[in-house]
Design a protein around this motif. Structure first.
Motif, PDB file in Angstrom:
ATOM      1  N   GLY A 158      28.243  25.286 -22.999  1.00 33.92           N
ATOM      2  CA  GLY A 158      27.069  24.578 -23.496  1.00 33.92           C
ATOM      3  C   GLY A 158      26.670  25.051 -24.876  1.00 33.92           C
ATOM      4  N   GLY A 159      26.688  26.362 -25.093  1.00 27.35           N
ATOM      5  CA  GLY A 159      26.336  26.913 -26.399  1.00 27.35           C
ATOM      6  C   GLY A 159      27.309  26.521 -27.486  1.00 27.35           C
ATOM      7  N   LEU A 219      13.830  17.757 -25.002  1.00 25.94           N
ATOM      8  CA  LEU A 219      14.495  18.324 -23.827  1.00 25.94           C
ATOM      9  C   LEU A 219      14.097  19.763 -23.532  1.00 25.94           C
ATOM     10  N   PRO A 220      13.884  20.626 -24.565  1.00 32.52           N
ATOM     11  CA  PRO A 220      13.402  21.974 -24.228  1.00 32.52           C
ATOM     12  C   PRO A 220      12.112  21.975 -23.434  1.00 32.52           C
ATOM     13  N   LEU A 221      11.284  20.954 -23.620  1.00 33.53           N
ATOM     14  CA  LEU A 221      10.072  20.853 -22.809  1.00 33.53           C
ATOM     15  C   LEU A 221      10.434  20.642 -21.341  1.00 33.53           C
ATOM     16  N   CYS A 263      22.734  22.833 -20.031  1.00 33.12           N
ATOM     17  CA  CYS A 263      21.946  21.936 -20.874  1.00 33.12           C
ATOM     18  C   CYS A 263      21.028  22.715 -21.815  1.00 33.12           C
ATOM     19  N   THR A 264      20.445  23.807 -21.316  1.00 30.97           N
ATOM     20  CA  THR A 264      19.564  24.623 -22.150  1.00 30.97           C
ATOM     21  C   THR A 264      20.342  25.227 -23.312  1.00 30.97           C
ATOM     22  N   ILE A 289      21.248  22.489 -25.995  1.00 28.80           N
ATOM     23  CA  ILE A 289      20.157  22.045 -26.856  1.00 28.80           C
ATOM     24  C   ILE A 289      19.702  23.147 -27.806  1.00 28.80           C
ATOM     25  N   PHE A 290      19.527  24.353 -27.299  1.00 25.09           N
ATOM     26  CA  PHE A 290      19.042  25.424 -28.168  1.00 25.09           C
ATOM     27  C   PHE A 290      20.076  25.829 -29.209  1.00 25.09           C
ATOM     28  N   ALA A 291      21.357  25.680 -28.889  1.00 25.52           N
ATOM     29  CA  ALA A 291      22.393  26.026 -29.863  1.00 25.52           C
ATOM     30  C   ALA A 291      22.417  25.064 -31.039  1.00 25.52           C
ATOM     31  N   THR A 292      21.871  23.862 -30.896  1.00 25.20           N
ATOM     32  CA  THR A 292      21.825  22.942 -32.031  1.00 25.20           C
ATOM     33  C   THR A 292      20.952  23.483 -33.152  1.00 25.20           C
ATOM     34  N   SER A 293      19.974  24.339 -32.814  1.00 18.81           N
ATOM     35  CA  SER A 293      19.122  24.916 -33.849  1.00 18.81           C
ATOM     36  C   SER A 293      19.385  26.407 -34.061  1.00 18.81           C
ATOM     37  N   LEU A 294      19.716  27.129 -32.992  1.00 14.55           N
ATOM     38  CA  LEU A 294      19.935  28.571 -33.119  1.00 14.55           C
ATOM     39  C   LEU A 294      21.362  28.916 -33.518  1.00 14.55           C
TER      40      LEU A 294
END
Length: 239
Positions: free
Chosen positions: A15-16, A34-36, A148-149, A152-157
């Motif tokens: 996912g990452g 989605l993070p919400l 999924c988490t 999504i977070f890897a798109t910014s981090l």
């Protein structure tokens, strides 16, 4: 064979990597909203685990003592320091520039997902439960959320997110292989209170991921060490 820990770590890794590679090609509305949902799911799982509590006082006391210890040893600051050290080399390895969130937002999000992936009550209990019973369904359910988490977070981090799969695998495998020593010493009441303490940590992790309140969740983690002995003491003294 530790099926659950391996699947969970693989879910975070894949996912990452996928999220970091896709980056801005994932629509902004998904990356924002989605993070919400992930935060809400973490809170929901936390509430379910809290409902299993046997005795609330030892859980509360464990959280207080754990938070004091975490603050004194500056556990969250240690994770932030390590993240800062890892972020630069990881970005250079993948030939990317550190972009996206500023340092404060980066640390807030990164520490939140480290706790969610590596030290959530669901993960710890799931690894212990599988090591004792062979039932990997708890970690399998967690893997769907973690995939999924991480994406999504890897798109910014960026590519630092899949690196969390390594400490996650080490922690969950360690718990899996030591379950045979730990769980025979526990009682159903101790497991219930342990799940409740983990649930409270998952609840505040969800609040943090949603940006509602930046709880120092990493500093609360020592509570998971205190809660079982306190639960046993409480049951022995007061029933």
């Amino acid at each position: 064979m530790p099926v659950g820990p391996l699947i969970n770590a693989l879910a975070v890794l894949l996912g990452g990597m996928l999220g970091a590679l896709l980056g801005n090609r994932i629509p902004e509305r998904l990356r924002v909203n989605l993070p919400l949902t992930f935060g809400a799911a973490s809170m929901g799982m936390g509430v379910v685990m809290i409902a299993k509590v046997h005795a609330l006082p030892p859980v509360v006391l464990a959280l207080l003592l754990g938070s004091v210890v975490g603050e004194l040893i500056r556990l969250e600051k240690g994770i932030e320091w390590l993240a800062g050290k890892v972020r630069g080399p990881v970005d250079r390895l993948f030939s990317v520039k550190s972009a996206g969130p500023d340092s404060d937002v980066f640390m807030q999000q990164f520490v939140g997902i480290v706790v969610l992936f590596c030290a959530s009550g669901t993960g710890v209990f799931g690894a212990l439960n599988e090591g004792m019973t062979g039932d990997y369904t708890v970690l399998l359910s967690k893997s769907f959320l973690d995939f999924c988490t991480a994406l999504i977070f890897a798109t910014s981090l960026g590519f630092i997110v899949p690196t969390v799969a390594l400490p996650q695998a080490v922690i969950l495998l360690g718990l899996f292989f030591t379950a045979g020593l730990i769980l025979p010493l526990t009682t159903p009441e101790m497991i219930a209170d342990f799940s409740a303490a983990g649930g409270i940590i998952m609840l505040v992790t969800g609040l943090r991921i949603c940006g509602i309140k930046a709880f120092p969740v990493a500093n609360m983690l020592p509570a998971l060490i205190f809660v079982m002995p306190l639960s046993q003491l409480w049951t022995a003294l007061l029933g």
